[in-house]
Design an enzyme around this catalytic site. Sequence first.
Site, PDB file in Angstrom:
ATOM      1  N   ARG A  91       0.843  -1.185   0.000  1.00 27.91           N
ATOM      2  CA  ARG A  91       0.000   0.000   0.000  1.00 27.91           C
ATOM      3  C   ARG A  91       0.884   1.242   0.000  1.00 27.91           C
ATOM      4  NH1 ARG A  91      -1.862   0.789   4.392  1.00 27.91           N
ATOM      5  NH2 ARG A  91      -1.282  -1.085   5.514  1.00 27.91           N
TER       6      ARG A  91
ATOM      7  N   TYR B 217      -1.358  -3.510  -7.044  1.00 33.54           N
ATOM      8  CA  TYR B 217      -1.053  -4.274  -5.828  1.00 33.54           C
ATOM      9  C   TYR B 217      -2.229  -4.241  -4.835  1.00 33.54           C
ATOM     10  CZ  TYR B 217       0.196  -5.558  -1.250  1.00 33.54           C
ATOM     11  OH  TYR B 217       0.132  -6.167  -0.025  1.00 33.54           O
TER      12      TYR B 217
ATOM     13  N   LYS C 278      -9.551  -2.422   1.776  1.00 35.12           N
ATOM     14  CA  LYS C 278      -9.310  -1.259   2.618  1.00 35.12           C
ATOM     15  C   LYS C 278     -10.100  -0.041   2.141  1.00 35.12           C
ATOM     16  CE  LYS C 278      -6.439  -3.195   5.462  1.00 35.12           C
ATOM     17  NZ  LYS C 278      -5.827  -4.424   5.248  1.00 35.12           N
TER      18      LYS C 278
ATOM     19  N   HIS D 146     -10.569  -2.245  11.589  1.00 39.81           N
ATOM     20  CA  HIS D 146      -9.467  -3.075  11.088  1.00 39.81           C
ATOM     21  C   HIS D 146      -9.209  -4.187  12.103  1.00 39.81           C
ATOM     22  CE1 HIS D 146      -5.048  -3.045   9.429  1.00 39.81           C
ATOM     23  NE2 HIS D 146      -5.792  -3.938   8.816  1.00 39.81           N
TER      24      HIS D 146
ATOM     25  N   SER E  40      -1.355  -3.603  10.066  1.00 45.04           N
ATOM     26  CA  SER E  40      -1.040  -4.572   9.017  1.00 45.04           C
ATOM     27  C   SER E  40       0.261  -5.301   9.342  1.00 45.04           C
ATOM     28  CB  SER E  40      -0.873  -3.857   7.679  1.00 45.04           C
ATOM     29  OG  SER E  40      -2.055  -3.181   7.352  1.00 45.04           O
TER      30      SER E  40
ATOM     31  N   CYS F 208       0.982  -7.495  11.643  1.00 43.51           N
ATOM     32  CA  CYS F 208       1.312  -7.669  13.069  1.00 43.51           C
ATOM     33  C   CYS F 208       0.683  -8.937  13.633  1.00 43.51           C
ATOM     34  CB  CYS F 208       0.859  -6.457  13.878  1.00 43.51           C
ATOM     35  SG  CYS F 208       1.892  -5.010  13.620  1.00 43.51           S
TER      36      CYS F 208
ATOM     37  N   ASP G  35      -9.184  -9.648   9.111  1.00 41.34           N
ATOM     38  CA  ASP G  35      -8.712  -8.296   8.779  1.00 41.34           C
ATOM     39  C   ASP G  35      -9.729  -7.191   9.043  1.00 41.34           C
ATOM     40  OD1 ASP G  35      -6.593  -6.655   7.793  1.00 41.34           O
ATOM     41  OD2 ASP G  35      -7.598  -6.498   5.857  1.00 41.34           O
TER      42      ASP G  35
ATOM     43  N   ARG H 219       2.143 -12.095  -0.581  1.00 40.47           N
ATOM     44  CA  ARG H 219       0.816 -12.416  -0.043  1.00 40.47           C
ATOM     45  C   ARG H 219       0.230 -13.670  -0.671  1.00 40.47           C
ATOM     46  NH1 ARG H 219      -1.541  -8.639   3.869  1.00 40.47           N
ATOM     47  NH2 ARG H 219       0.082  -7.072   4.054  1.00 40.47           N
TER      48      ARG H 219
HETATM   49  O1  SAT Z   1      -2.578  -4.495   1.150  1.00 41.19           O
HETATM   50  S1  SAT Z   1      -3.666  -4.678   2.098  1.00 41.19           S
HETATM   51  O2  SAT Z   1      -4.154  -3.399   2.564  1.00 41.19           O
HETATM   52  O3  SAT Z   1      -4.761  -5.399   1.480  1.00 41.19           O
HETATM   53  C1  SAT Z   1      -3.114  -5.590   3.420  1.00 41.19           C
HETATM   54  C2  SAT Z   1      -2.736  -4.748   4.567  1.00 41.19           C
HETATM   55  O4  SAT Z   1      -1.880  -3.875   4.439  1.00 41.19           O
HETATM   56  O5  SAT Z   1      -3.298  -4.947   5.659  1.00 41.19           O
HETATM   57 MN    MN Z   2      -5.092  -5.252   7.197  1.00 37.31          MN
END
Ligand code: SAT
Ligand code: MN
Length: 591
Positions: A69, A196, A205, A225, A247, A249, A276, A375
């Site tokens: 991100r 991405y 998100k 979140h 994210s 963690c 998530d 991922r």
């Molecule tokens: O890239 S994402 O936002 O889908 C995953 C994350 O950063 O939590």
């Molecule tokens: Mn996340």
Amino acid sequence: MTSNKKVLAFIEETKALCDPKEVVWVDGSEEQLEAFRKQAVEEGILIKLNQEKLPGCYLHRTTQNDVARVEGRTYICSKNKDDSSPINNWMESGEAYDMLKKLFKGCMKGRTLYVIPYSMGAVGSKFSKIGIELTDSIYVVLNMAIMTRVGQKVLDVLGDGDFVKGLHSYAELSEEKRYICHFPEDDTIISINSNYGGNVLLGKKCFALRIASYLGKKEGWMAEHMLILGVQYPNGETKYIAAAFPSACGKTNLAMLIPPEVYRKKGYKVWCVGDDIAWIRVGEDGRLYAVNPENGFFGVAPGTNEKSNPNALHTTQKNTIFTNVAYNADTGTVWWEGLDKNPPKNGVDWKGNPWNGDTKDADGKPVKGAHPNSRFTAPAVNCPCLSKEFENPDGVPLSAIVFGGRRAKTAPLVYQSTSWNNGVFVGSSMASETTAAATGAVGVVRRDPMAMRPFVGYNMGDYFAHWIEMGKKIKNPPKIFNVNWFRTDDEGHFIWPGFGDNMRVLDWILARCEDKVDAVETPIGYVPKAEDINIEGLDDITTDTVKGLLEIDKETWKEEAEGIEKFYGELTRVPQELKDELAALKKRLDA
Ligand code: SAT
Ligand code: MN
């Protein structure tokens, strides 16, 4: 597919602006998805993996400048600046639309425009919301088909109704012209020049957190979140917890936790509802109920293994898209750091270069096979511990809300807030070390309130106020806790074993929710008595270790309070209730 005039107009407008060669509607059928996969392989976008070992699985490599991100290029666009946050990027809506129009002009020439109707939440549930994503990326289509419910069935439910507009083009994948823009006032998301995950899977998100948090504020619910898990007791009863961590963690690991043997033997089980995102509402009984609006997991690959998270590993063994992991050319399978000790001898790294576990760069430094933010996109149904409540449109009742971050020092293993407002204060002042999930420096402590810093779609102070308001509406509120699995010793090693052993902390949390265990009152809240954390079966941990993990150093916390005050000073509209909580904390620390 639909006679919804707003959908048709959105497509016409986009065609006129972007000039695609054709429009293809995603109907959600397996036949069509299979045809898309075949096409993506032919175009070199996906690599088909060994179908015996990994049926339905594919590998994708992004452009090297497009691996996470981009918070610096993510904008909340509104009429007034103060309706976003000083800590987020803002653009005036009109200006943003003008700028984006220029970038989108003709950007899909020669490409296909895909129309993805998708539902966040079970199709047709009264709490679900519908989006239409228009994209020129077949990779986005295939990922959205895993992460959300897509196709004709969504349009049937939509009828003439309203939806969240999402427009995406990977355009030239230019870093300088990359923008992820949100227009909460118009239910609109526009994303360009990335391909991405979180930048382009607009249901995730962008919709389920940034737009939905704004809708939640307007409509009296919450988009957070948070993972959602259920702890099943030996007597068959299940209690639910929602937990917010930044994210990368460990949300996926906690959500799919396998209890340690001492608990398993007694009959404890943990069920995953989500890893998530949680949409949370007040139920008729005055409790909070949470649903997971997603339909899959977009999890971090590195570090996932048979020990750390066997459930996640099993979830990725079929119908999964891997992004930016290493490829094993001998077996047609995938590999990442922390999977096992056998990197491919004849492999290809995430950049597409020949690679084996020993590959070094020009300076002699080891080269990674998988990107640290590589991922897997895997269907929720694959998960061996998926909760039977996963599809329940009413969600699951929350006993506890847990906040947590990565803190080498300061925060104890666990503590409990003293009231709803005090819990909101604890969440608002969360801090964590940054990770590879977003571009930028890794390992820097920053304030990340409720793990929502990058995801709140409006003013952060107003978001805090919304939490306080919600508290007034909940007759039976969940208790609020903070955890920190990441405290380190003087050599920088993690002290707490984490992973499955985090069950021991969840056990204490749930016991507190039912008033079954005492606690020690400290200036920051209630902390367990060391002997109340069950360490049976743990080799390296003694009650003294736990004591250390629970220690609260007043001087460090005085600095922490200063840090919180400074952070509040960077925000606007911070509610008085939270300033009062901060003042009370300071007073207790000085006493
Ligand atoms: O890239 S994402 O936002 O889908 C995953 C994350 O950063 O939590
Ligand atoms: Mn996340």
